[in-house]
Design an enzyme around this catalytic site. Structure first.
Site, mmCIF file in Angstrom:
data_model
loop_
_atom_site.group_PDB
_atom_site.id
_atom_site.type_symbol
_atom_site.label_atom_id
_atom_site.label_comp_id
_atom_site.label_asym_id
_atom_site.label_seq_id
_atom_site.Cartn_x
_atom_site.Cartn_y
_atom_site.Cartn_z
ATOM 1 N N GLU A 159 99.511 94.374 54.294
ATOM 2 C CA GLU A 159 98.895 93.053 54.109
ATOM 3 C C GLU A 159 97.578 92.918 54.883
ATOM 4 O O GLU A 159 97.319 91.897 55.518
ATOM 5 C CB GLU A 159 99.864 91.942 54.532
ATOM 6 C CG GLU A 159 101.137 91.907 53.716
ATOM 7 C CD GLU A 159 101.996 90.682 54.008
ATOM 8 O OE1 GLU A 159 101.552 89.812 54.789
ATOM 9 O OE2 GLU A 159 103.104 90.576 53.452
ATOM 10 N N GLU A 260 109.030 94.344 50.899
ATOM 11 C CA GLU A 260 109.749 93.276 51.596
ATOM 12 C C GLU A 260 110.171 92.259 50.546
ATOM 13 O O GLU A 260 109.389 91.939 49.643
ATOM 14 C CB GLU A 260 108.879 92.553 52.632
ATOM 15 C CG GLU A 260 108.486 93.347 53.858
ATOM 16 C CD GLU A 260 107.542 92.572 54.779
ATOM 17 O OE1 GLU A 260 107.096 93.157 55.777
ATOM 18 O OE2 GLU A 260 107.257 91.391 54.486
#
Length: 530
Positions: A159, A260
């Site tokens: 990210e 995730e």
């Protein structure tokens, strides 16, 4: 003969018997039996944020989840109840011994996907760079975990770009992917993939996926991890947007999986997405996923609480256990699989406010040998006693002069000009290059109140390969260096940096540097005059 027996015994102690995972097309497979591999994963690490920008040593302590054999063996029994075959770890200490944990996980049929960065030693989305210091960190993790056949793959970033105005950072992550892949190949390790874990930002998710997959395969990701939390509570394939995400990746040419997942509102989590993720609507595209997170902490994503070494599972754990027990994904045998989606994605177009990262060229390869060769040619370098504030002042002053002319060789902002050949060196090496360029033009320029120092320069360094490397870089450091780092690869020159140099982020040049220089020019001038 005795030596051979001893060596064989040692090898057996390092490698537990496990069938390595390989990539073919857009799917994972067990290498030897050819069965398709679907991740049934759990994120497994306490108290770490893999994208922190902090350099405060108090914030950078990590609990290496693969170095505590007592904890590993304790938790394996609970992970097995969740049918876990993959764990994701976000930061390990490559200097520690991981044999007991890795072998215990292998014996349990559990593979490891590891992030290569660590808190405070990662690519910062707000001031991105890919340096020999980071390269040394990444390759040390690779070297440590490549000892084990249950190492499934590596993430070069997590990210990093999370909105349109910081997508320039993705170029540096892709450079990290490129160099990590090249390092694995240069060391003759078995084929293990290097990928990226992305967030689910509507403004950039399509461009991100295309950017990391486009261009030369040597530079592109080997797999794509998706951190996604859009299925909350009793949602559905359509309501969660899983249907659209699945359609978007139908023609993607490398494996994709949820790096995730597990929305925690409402709680307890019911994990009804599990049946869909491992069902017919998604298994043709997705290779399973990794639930976030094993450990219960302040963010309330945990499946279990650890207190005084004892494990207490919660309702989230129970619900996941129930749903994952019903997950029986249907795959294809590797021998029968003929990939049809073999074309790489098209590179996104650079457009202000939408996407900033150029696909070509990428930032230069992290080459410690080049940095060392360059340092030998300098007659003015930063002094060891310079502090972090001194670095800031000197960078700001020297790089703020003559439209950044003295710092062109360390430029990292491709929108302001070509990447500098030395922009991947350590902070100390980069500042030394800039100070030397300044001192060659300005009489007495190697002063800065003793924070810079003179030394004897070597006009033509004799170290192997220096001549060609320096020729490619050019006198101003604005050339393109095509020679790759040697297989030994670690950044010996940067690791010897002292004082403020270690862990310091070099300011980016171009538009971003303007605001930074505003105050630093005056303080840098004061260092010269006072």
């Amino acid at each position: 003969m005795r030596g051979l027996i001893a060596a064989t015994a040692l090898l057996a102690g390092v490698h537990a018997a496990v069938d390595p995972i390989v990539i073919k097309g857009s799917k994972f497979f067990y290498k030897n039996n050819g069965t398709q591999f679907f991740m049934k994963g759990v994120a497994y690490q306490q108290e770490v944020n893999s994208n922190t920008t902090s350099t405060d040593s108090d914030d950078l302590n990590i609990t290496d989840p693969l170095a505590d054999s007592t904890a590993c063996k304790r938790d394996i029994e609970y992970l097995k109840k969740l049918k876990t075959n993959t764990i994701r770890v976000y930061a390990i200490d490559p200097e520690k011994d991981h044999k007991d944990c890795m072998n215990a996980f292998a014996d349990a049929g559990i593979y490891v996907v590891a992030d290569l960065s660590e808190p405070g030693n990662s690519i910062n989305r707000n001031d991105a760079e890919w340096t020999t210091t980071l390269y040394s960190r990444y390759t040390s993790v690779i070297d440590e975990l490549m000892k084990y056949d249950n190492t499934l793959g590596f993430f070069a970033g997590n990210e990093v770009s999370n909105q349109p105005n910081n997508t320039l950072a993705s170029a540096f992550v892709k450079a990290a992917v490129r160099d990590s892949k090249a390092y694995i190949k240069s060391k003759n390790y078995r084929a293990v993939g290097v990928g990226y874990a992305t967030n689910d930002d509507a403004d950039i998710r399509e461009n991100l996926a295309n950017y990391f997959d486009c261009g030369n395969s040597e530079d592109a990701i080997d797999f794509w991890g998706y951190n996604i939390y859009s299925w909350c509570g009793e949602s559905s394939f359509k309501e969660s947007g899983f249907d659209v995400r699945t359609e978007e990746f139908e023609k993607y040419n490398v494996p994709v999986f949820f790096a995730e997942y597990g929305c925690n509102t409402p709680r307890p989590r019911v994990f009804t997405e599990v049946g869909t993720l491992y069902g017919d609507e998604m298994t043709g595209v997705w290779s399973g996923g990794i639930v976030y997170m094993y450990f219960e902490e302040a963010n309330e994503f945990g499946l279990a609480t650890i207190k005084d070494g004892k494990v207490t599972t919660n309702k989230d754990f129970d619900n996941l256990s129930k749903e994952i027990a019903k997950a029986t994904p249907s795959g294809v045998k590797m021998a029968d699989y003929k990939p049809s989606n073999t074309a790489a994605a098209s590179c996104p177009t650079v457009k202000a406010g939408k996407w900033e990262a150029e696909s070509d060229p990428l930032p230069p390869t992290a080459n410690a040998q080049l940095c060392s060769c360059m340092m030998d040619t300098l007659s003015c370098t930063v002094a060891d006693k310079a502090t972090e504030d001194d670095y800031s002042d000197m960078f700001g002053y020297v790089c703020g002069l003559k439209d950044g002319e003295y710092c062109a060789g360390i430029n990292r902002n491709v929108t302001a000009g070509a990447y500098g050949a030395y922009g991947m060196c350590s902070a100390k090496e980069q500042l030394s290059f800039a100070l030397n360029a300044y001192a060659k033009v300005v009489s007495g320029g190697c002063g800065f109140k003793g924070k810079a120092t003179t030394k004897s320069a070597t006009a033509s360094p004799t170290a192997s390969g220096c001549s060609n490397l320096l020729k490619e870089a050019g006198a101003a450091g604005t050339g393109s260096v095509t020679s790759a780092p040697t297989a030994s690869g670690s950044s010996s020159s940067s690791s010897n940096s002292t004082g403020a140099a270690s862990g310091l982020t070099v300011p980016s040049l171009g538009m971003g540097l303007g605001m930074y220089v505003f105050g630093a020019v005056a303080s840098g001038m004061a260092m010269i005059l006072l």
